[in-house]
Design a protein around this motif. Structure first.
Motif, short mmCIF file in Angstrom:
data_model
loop_
_atom_site.label_atom_id
_atom_site.label_comp_id
_atom_site.label_asym_id
_atom_site.label_seq_id
_atom_site.Cartn_x
_atom_site.Cartn_y
_atom_site.Cartn_z
N THR A 5 0.85 -1.18 0.00
CA THR A 5 0.00 0.00 0.00
C THR A 5 0.90 1.25 0.00
N GLY A 6 0.35 2.37 -0.44
CA GLY A 6 1.16 3.57 -0.53
C GLY A 6 2.33 3.38 -1.48
N ALA A 7 2.07 2.66 -2.59
CA ALA A 7 3.16 2.20 -3.46
C ALA A 7 3.57 3.20 -4.53
N ALA A 8 2.84 4.29 -4.71
CA ALA A 8 3.07 5.15 -5.86
C ALA A 8 4.33 6.01 -5.75
N SER A 9 4.83 6.21 -4.53
CA SER A 9 6.00 7.08 -4.37
C SER A 9 6.74 6.72 -3.09
N GLY A 10 7.87 7.39 -2.87
CA GLY A 10 8.59 7.25 -1.61
C GLY A 10 8.99 5.83 -1.28
N ILE A 11 8.77 5.44 -0.03
CA ILE A 11 9.20 4.13 0.46
C ILE A 11 8.49 3.00 -0.27
N GLY A 12 7.19 3.17 -0.52
CA GLY A 12 6.44 2.13 -1.21
C GLY A 12 6.99 1.86 -2.59
N LYS A 55 6.83 -11.35 -7.30
CA LYS A 55 5.64 -10.82 -7.93
C LYS A 55 5.12 -9.68 -7.06
N VAL A 56 4.92 -8.53 -7.66
CA VAL A 56 4.61 -7.32 -6.90
C VAL A 56 3.20 -6.83 -7.23
N GLY A 57 2.47 -6.43 -6.20
CA GLY A 57 1.18 -5.77 -6.36
C GLY A 57 1.24 -4.38 -5.76
N LEU A 58 0.67 -3.40 -6.44
CA LEU A 58 0.78 -2.01 -6.05
C LEU A 58 -0.60 -1.43 -5.76
N LEU A 59 -0.73 -0.76 -4.62
CA LEU A 59 -1.97 -0.08 -4.26
C LEU A 59 -1.66 1.35 -3.83
N ASP A 60 -2.46 2.29 -4.28
CA ASP A 60 -2.28 3.69 -3.88
C ASP A 60 -3.50 4.48 -4.31
N ILE A 61 -3.74 5.57 -3.64
CA ILE A 61 -4.85 6.45 -4.00
C ILE A 61 -4.51 7.32 -5.21
N ASN A 62 -3.22 7.51 -5.49
CA ASN A 62 -2.75 8.32 -6.62
C ASN A 62 -2.64 7.43 -7.86
N HIS A 63 -3.72 7.38 -8.63
CA HIS A 63 -3.77 6.41 -9.74
C HIS A 63 -2.74 6.71 -10.83
N LEU A 77 0.67 5.71 -9.74
CA LEU A 77 0.67 4.25 -9.60
C LEU A 77 0.79 3.57 -10.96
N ALA A 78 0.02 4.03 -11.92
CA ALA A 78 0.06 3.45 -13.26
C ALA A 78 1.43 3.64 -13.90
N SER A 79 2.04 4.79 -13.64
CA SER A 79 3.38 5.05 -14.18
C SER A 79 4.41 4.08 -13.61
N PHE A 91 2.82 -5.43 2.87
CA PHE A 91 3.57 -4.28 3.39
C PHE A 91 2.62 -3.11 3.51
N ASN A 92 2.21 -2.80 4.74
CA ASN A 92 1.32 -1.68 5.02
C ASN A 92 2.15 -0.40 5.08
#
Length: 254
Positions: free
Chosen positions: A7-14, A27-35, A38-40, A80-81
C-alpha cells in the motif's frame, strides 16, 4: 513464487520497495490512491498488477485483496502496510478533521488491510505482515502528535498480532525509522525542532532495504539508523524519564 502487496506504493518508500522486490524476482502488487503515479510505476516495472485504493474504504480493501490473491492461487506471502499521511505543526493549529484523517489512514486503513489479508496469509507458507512504524512510536513526539499517536497504535497492533498469529504461522513486524527523505516529509510547511536537530538522513531506498531484511528474517520491531537504534535500545533499559528528557531537548523551540 514469492509475492508482495504494497500500500502507498506510488512514491517514496512504497515505490522504492516495489522496485527492489521486483528486481529480486518477486511478484509485486501495487496499491495507492494516486492512480496516475501508480500506473506510471506499474508500467516502469513491466505492467505489474496495480489498483487505485483508499485504504480507508473497507469494501474497496476487501475487493483489492481478493483480486490480487486470485492472481496467485489465493496466497499472499507478504503484506507491506506502507500507506500513511503526516502533518507537522502545533496540535491546536491543525484542523480536527486532519487529525482524524491521519488516524483513519495510518491506523484504521492498516487494520482493514491486515484483517482482509488474513485468509490469504494463512494459506501461505512463511507469510508476513510488515507495518510502516516510526521512531515517533517510541515516545510521543511534539509537533506531530496525531501522527505519533498513530504509530503507537501500529506498534501495539504489531506486537499483539505477532503473538496472536503465531498459531497460524504468520509473522508480524514493523519498521521504526526516524525522518526519511520522501515527498511526505519534504512537502511539509512546518519544520519540527526535532527534524531540525536530527536532520533527514535516510533515503527511501534504505527503508526498502530494511523491508527486504525483514522479509528474510522477521523481527517484531526493526529500528533503523544507528542513532535511533541507540535510542531504541536505551529506552528498553533506561527509566522512561530519560527518553522523555531527550525528546524534550530535541523538540525545544527557539
Amino acid at each position: 513464487m514469492d509475492n508482495i502487496l504494497i500500500t502507498g506504493a506510488a512514491s517514496g518508500i512504497g515505490a522504492a520497495t516495489a522496485r527492489l522486490f521486483h528486481g529480486r524476482g518477486w511478484k509485486v502488487g501495487l496499491l495507492d490512491i494516486n492512480h496516475a503515479a501508480l500506473a506510471s510505476l506499474a508500467a516502469e516495472l513491466g505492467g505489474v498488477w496495480h489498483a487505485e485504493l483508499d485504504v480507508a474504504d473497507a469494501a474497496a480493501v476487501q475487493a483489492a485483496l481478493k483480486d490480487f490473491a486470485a492472481e496467485h492461487g489465493g496466497q499472499l506471502r507478504l503484506l507491506f502496510n506502507c500507506a500513511g499521511v503526516l502533518r507537522f505543526g502545533h496540535f491546536e493549529s491543525i484542523e480536527l478533521a486532519e487529525h482524524a484523517r491521519i488516524l483513519q489512514i495510518n491506523v484504521l486503513g492498516l487494520l482493514q488491510m491486515t484483517h482482509a489479508a488474513f485468509p490469504y496469509l494463512k494459506a501461505t507458507a512463511n507469510a508476513q505482515v510488515i507495518n510502516m512504524g516510526s521512531a515517533s512510536g517510541l515516545y510521543g513526539t511534539p509537533h506531530m502528535a496525531s501522527y505519533s499517536a498513530s504509530k503507537f497504535a501500529v506498534r501495539g497492533l504489531t506486537e499483539a498480532l505477532d503473538l496472536e498469529w503465531r498459531r497460524h504461522g504468520i509473522r508480524v513486524g514493523d519498521l521504526m525509522p526516524p525522518f526519511v527523505r520522501t515527498p511526505m516529509v519534504s512537502s511539509q510547511a512546518f519544520e519540527p525542532p526535532a527534524l531540525r536537530h536530527l536532520g533527514v538522513n535516510l533515503q527511501a531506498e534504505q527503508i526498502a532495504a530494511a523491508v527486504w531484511q525483514q522479509s528474510q528474517g522477521a523481527a517484531v520491531h526493526r529500528p533503523i539508523s544507528g542513532l535511533f537504534k541507540l535510542m531504541y535500545w536505551s529506552a528498553q533499559l533506561s527509566p522512561a524519564w530519560i527518553t522523555r528528557a531527550i525528546m524534550g531537548w530535541l523538540s525545544r523551540e527557539k
